[in-house]
Design a protein around this motif. Structure first.
Motif, PDB file in Angstrom:
ATOM      1  N   LEU A 185      12.253  -4.114  -4.266  1.00  0.00           N
ATOM      2  CA  LEU A 185      12.407  -5.514  -3.823  1.00  0.00           C
ATOM      3  C   LEU A 185      11.199  -5.898  -2.981  1.00  0.00           C
TER       4      LEU A 185
ATOM      5  N   CYS B 151       4.972   6.705  12.016  1.00  0.00           N
ATOM      6  CA  CYS B 151       3.791   7.365  11.441  1.00  0.00           C
ATOM      7  C   CYS B 151       2.488   6.767  11.965  1.00  0.00           C
TER       8      CYS B 151
ATOM      9  N   PHE C  48       0.823  -1.219   0.000  1.00  0.00           N
ATOM     10  CA  PHE C  48       0.000   0.000   0.000  1.00  0.00           C
ATOM     11  C   PHE C  48       0.862   1.276   0.000  1.00  0.00           C
TER      12      PHE C  48
ATOM     13  N   VAL D  90      10.928   2.813   7.719  1.00  0.00           N
ATOM     14  CA  VAL D  90       9.556   3.285   7.874  1.00  0.00           C
ATOM     15  C   VAL D  90       8.907   2.527   9.026  1.00  0.00           C
TER      16      VAL D  90
ATOM     17  N   LYS E 189       7.996  -4.341  15.166  1.00  0.00           N
ATOM     18  CA  LYS E 189       8.432  -3.063  14.591  1.00  0.00           C
ATOM     19  C   LYS E 189       9.358  -2.337  15.571  1.00  0.00           C
TER      20      LYS E 189
ATOM     21  N   THR F 273       3.920 -11.047  -0.941  1.00  0.00           N
ATOM     22  CA  THR F 273       3.046 -11.803  -0.044  1.00  0.00           C
ATOM     23  C   THR F 273       1.611 -11.485  -0.467  1.00  0.00           C
TER      24      THR F 273
ATOM     25  N   ALA G 206       7.235  -5.227   5.265  1.00  0.00           N
ATOM     26  CA  ALA G 206       6.863  -5.691   6.607  1.00  0.00           C
ATOM     27  C   ALA G 206       5.583  -6.499   6.514  1.00  0.00           C
TER      28      ALA G 206
HETATM   29  P1  NAD Z   1       1.463  -3.623   3.232  1.00  0.00           P
HETATM   30  O1  NAD Z   1       1.144  -4.825   4.028  1.00  0.00           O
HETATM   31  O2  NAD Z   1       0.413  -3.037   2.356  1.00  0.00           O
HETATM   32  O3  NAD Z   1       2.722  -3.901   2.297  1.00  0.00           O
HETATM   33  C1  NAD Z   1       3.838  -4.620   2.749  1.00  0.00           C
HETATM   34  C2  NAD Z   1       4.668  -5.016   1.532  1.00  0.00           C
HETATM   35  O4  NAD Z   1       5.846  -5.688   1.997  1.00  0.00           O
HETATM   36  C3  NAD Z   1       3.956  -5.962   0.576  1.00  0.00           C
HETATM   37  O5  NAD Z   1       4.136  -5.560  -0.751  1.00  0.00           O
HETATM   38  C4  NAD Z   1       4.628  -7.312   0.839  1.00  0.00           C
HETATM   39  O6  NAD Z   1       4.625  -8.176  -0.281  1.00  0.00           O
HETATM   40  C5  NAD Z   1       6.026  -6.864   1.213  1.00  0.00           C
HETATM   41  N1  NAD Z   1       6.737  -7.867   2.027  1.00  0.00           N
HETATM   42  C6  NAD Z   1       6.268  -8.517   3.139  1.00  0.00           C
HETATM   43  N2  NAD Z   1       7.201  -9.372   3.596  1.00  0.00           N
HETATM   44  C7  NAD Z   1       8.288  -9.242   2.788  1.00  0.00           C
HETATM   45  C8  NAD Z   1       9.576  -9.841   2.756  1.00  0.00           C
HETATM   46  N3  NAD Z   1       9.943 -10.759   3.665  1.00  0.00           N
HETATM   47  N4  NAD Z   1      10.435  -9.462   1.792  1.00  0.00           N
HETATM   48  C9  NAD Z   1      10.097  -8.544   0.866  1.00  0.00           C
HETATM   49  N5  NAD Z   1       8.878  -7.955   0.831  1.00  0.00           N
HETATM   50  C10 NAD Z   1       7.994  -8.293   1.784  1.00  0.00           C
HETATM   51  O7  NAD Z   1       2.015  -2.548   4.287  1.00  0.00           O
HETATM   52  P2  NAD Z   1       1.846  -0.956   4.310  1.00  0.00           P
HETATM   53  O8  NAD Z   1       0.591  -0.624   4.992  1.00  0.00           O
HETATM   54  O9  NAD Z   1       2.135  -0.432   2.961  1.00  0.00           O
HETATM   55  O10 NAD Z   1       3.038  -0.593   5.306  1.00  0.00           O
HETATM   56  C11 NAD Z   1       4.353  -0.367   4.811  1.00  0.00           C
HETATM   57  C12 NAD Z   1       5.266  -0.023   5.977  1.00  0.00           C
HETATM   58  O11 NAD Z   1       4.776   1.139   6.646  1.00  0.00           O
HETATM   59  C13 NAD Z   1       5.359  -1.110   7.032  1.00  0.00           C
HETATM   60  O12 NAD Z   1       6.697  -1.171   7.477  1.00  0.00           O
HETATM   61  C14 NAD Z   1       4.439  -0.628   8.151  1.00  0.00           C
HETATM   62  O13 NAD Z   1       4.884  -1.099   9.399  1.00  0.00           O
HETATM   63  C15 NAD Z   1       4.617   0.861   8.037  1.00  0.00           C
HETATM   64  N6  NAD Z   1       3.483   1.693   8.485  1.00  0.00           N
HETATM   65  C16 NAD Z   1       2.230   1.463   7.983  1.00  0.00           C
HETATM   66  C17 NAD Z   1       1.179   2.311   8.352  1.00  0.00           C
HETATM   67  C18 NAD Z   1      -0.221   2.116   7.811  1.00  0.00           C
HETATM   68  O14 NAD Z   1      -1.131   2.818   8.252  1.00  0.00           O
HETATM   69  N7  NAD Z   1      -0.451   1.225   6.853  1.00  0.00           N
HETATM   70  C19 NAD Z   1       1.417   3.355   9.253  1.00  0.00           C
HETATM   71  C20 NAD Z   1       2.712   3.535   9.755  1.00  0.00           C
HETATM   72  C21 NAD Z   1       3.739   2.714   9.346  1.00  0.00           C
END
Ligand code: NAD
Ligand code: DAU
Length: 365
Positions: free
Chosen positions: A34, A193, A12, A139, A170, A38, A87
């Motif tokens: 990269l 964030c 996302f 992040v 985290k 998942t 993540a």
């Molecule tokens: P998401 O779950 O939508 O995307 C995670 C991505 O990481 C996916 O594309 C997945 O395929 C990839 N991934 C997972 N395991 C992997 C691995 N072992 N190797 C390579 N790729 C891998 O997550 P998001 O909501 O986009 O969040 C992204 C980051 O931002 C995360 O670190 C999360 O902790 C952080 N974050 C998210 C939010 C939120 O509101 N969504 C807020 C603050 C921080």
């Protein structure tokens, strides 16, 4: 910055970030994404970007926990910066199956830090000469700070108090990133964030789940009493904050990023219903069968250990780097709901898992 490694760029926020970097930030270099793909990774999020920036954008399907692969990528591409999103990100999943969270969020971050240390600091296995002109941005989340009472906000100095397997993993990764700065001099920055929302959000999270369920006339599940509070930020504002930190942030520093928009979950759900009433009025949606969207709200069993309130004090990034959120919540929700209504192909593929077939065809190893 010539070449950037983005991890988790098919998810996302990562996919919104890559779009932002190419389309809005004026980036002229190369970017390698990269991602393990998942259930949460979907390269369809970036299919237009991949076409438009062919030659400057490369996708690598792979696991950040794979030390060999990560090391080879550093050697081949000579990255100048890393922006680490990859993540396991969903709190509910961490409650039912914490293992992947420990693997990816802790071991995966460690693997990236080791590769960066080798490539950039002149230390560690296979190290080359030290480099000063590089940056590792991690992040992270406000959830590492725990849960607030009725008053106060999380500052960068708030002690860590993670309370779910997700936030604990985290928090561990944040500590590792800081340790690599203090011990090895790795030039790192961290952002913590609050809750993001916007296009390409996977529909297991509250806002996209509610939008899609409401469109189909299904129940809108609200945990507990619906009064847990989150601080909502439009995803593009988060991307702009990360870009600002990457370019202007001080190595070793943490920046809190938030939306200045605390809301009870029940009010978030009502806002989504109101946006839908405006864009697709319930009488015109046959799935509603004469109900209106708010009639679908259903209170369900609470999430175990559900943190009560998060709120972010983002004074530091505002004062030091001049960043602030630009999209107000009502406008952002309207944009988000409109995006889901006007992208039925994406919604269908994600819901039916059809993008998996597309992915197998395009990214067979
Ligand atoms: P998401 O779950 O939508 O995307 C995670 C991505 O990481 C996916 O594309 C997945 O395929 C990839 N991934 C997972 N395991 C992997 C691995 N072992 N190797 C390579 N790729 C891998 O997550 P998001 O909501 O986009 O969040 C992204 C980051 O931002 C995360 O670190 C999360 O902790 C952080 N974050 C998210 C939010 C939120 O509101 N969504 C807020 C603050 C921080
Ligand atoms: O605060 C930042 C965090 O925000 C990120 O670090 C996480 O990666 C991200 O997933 C998000 O975590 P939350 O647990 O806050 O997000 P989620 O969308 O799962 O839930 C938001 C709130 O809504 C939370 O209080 C739980 C509640 N909820 C969630 C779902 C999925 C419901 O009431 N019903 C639901 O069906």
């Amino acid at each position: 910055m010539k070449t950037i490694l983005v991890t988790g760029g098919a998810g996302f926020i990562g996919s919104n970030f890559i779009r932002y970097v190419f389309e809005k930030a004026g980036f002229k270099g190369r970017l390698v994404n990269l991602d393990k793909l998942t259930y949460a990774g979907n390269p369809e999020n970036l299919s237009d970007i991949a076409r438009k920036y062919k030659g400057r954008y490369a996708f690598v399907k792979g696991d950040i926990c794979d030390y060999g692969l990560v090391g080879r990528l550093f050697k081949k591409h000579k990255f100048d910066a890393v922006v680490h999103f990859a993540a396991e990100s969903h709190v509910d999943r961490s409650i039912f199956g914490p293992k992947d969270f420990v693997e990816t969020n802790i071991h995966g971050t460690f693997s990236l830090l080791e590769a960066a240390r080798s490539a950039w600091t002149g230390q560690g296995p296979g190290a080359s000469a030290g480099r000063k002109d590089v940056r590792f941005h991690h992040v992270s989340t406000d959830e590492v700070y725990g849960s607030l009472g009725a008053a106060g906000k999380f500052k960068e100095t708030t002690p860590y108090d993670p309370r779910s397997p997700y936030s604990a993993s985290k928090a561990s990764s944040d500590h590792l990133v800081r340790a690599y700065h203090h011990t090895y001099g790795l030039p790192v920055t961290i952002s913590n964030c609050s809750n993001n929302y916007g296009p390409y959000h996977f529909p297991e999270k509250l806002i996209p789940l509610v939008i899609l369920n409401a469109m189909e006339g299904k129940p809108l599940p609200v945990y507990g009493d619906g009064k847990n509070v989150r601080d909502w930020l439009y995803v593009e504002d988060h991307c702009a904050a990360i870009w600002r930190i990457l370019n202007k942030g001080v190595p070793g520093r943490t920046y809190n990023v938030g939306g200045d928009r605390e809301m009870k979950n029940i009010d978030v759900v009502r806002s989504v219903c109101a946006a839908l009433e405006e864009l697709l009025p319930s009488p015109e949606n046959p799935a509603l069968k004469g109900k209106n969207y708010e009639d679908l709200i259903t209170f369900v069993k609470d999430r175990p250990g559900h943190d009560r309130r998060y709120a972010i004090d983002f004074t530091r990034i505002k004062k030091e780097l001049g960043w602030r959120p630009s999209v107000d919540f009502n406008g952002g929700i309207l944009r988000t709901v409109r995006w889901y209504l006007t992208n039925p192909g994406w919604v269908r593929n994600v819901k039916t898992g059809a993008y998996r077939k597309w992915l197998d065809k395009n990214y067979r190893r």
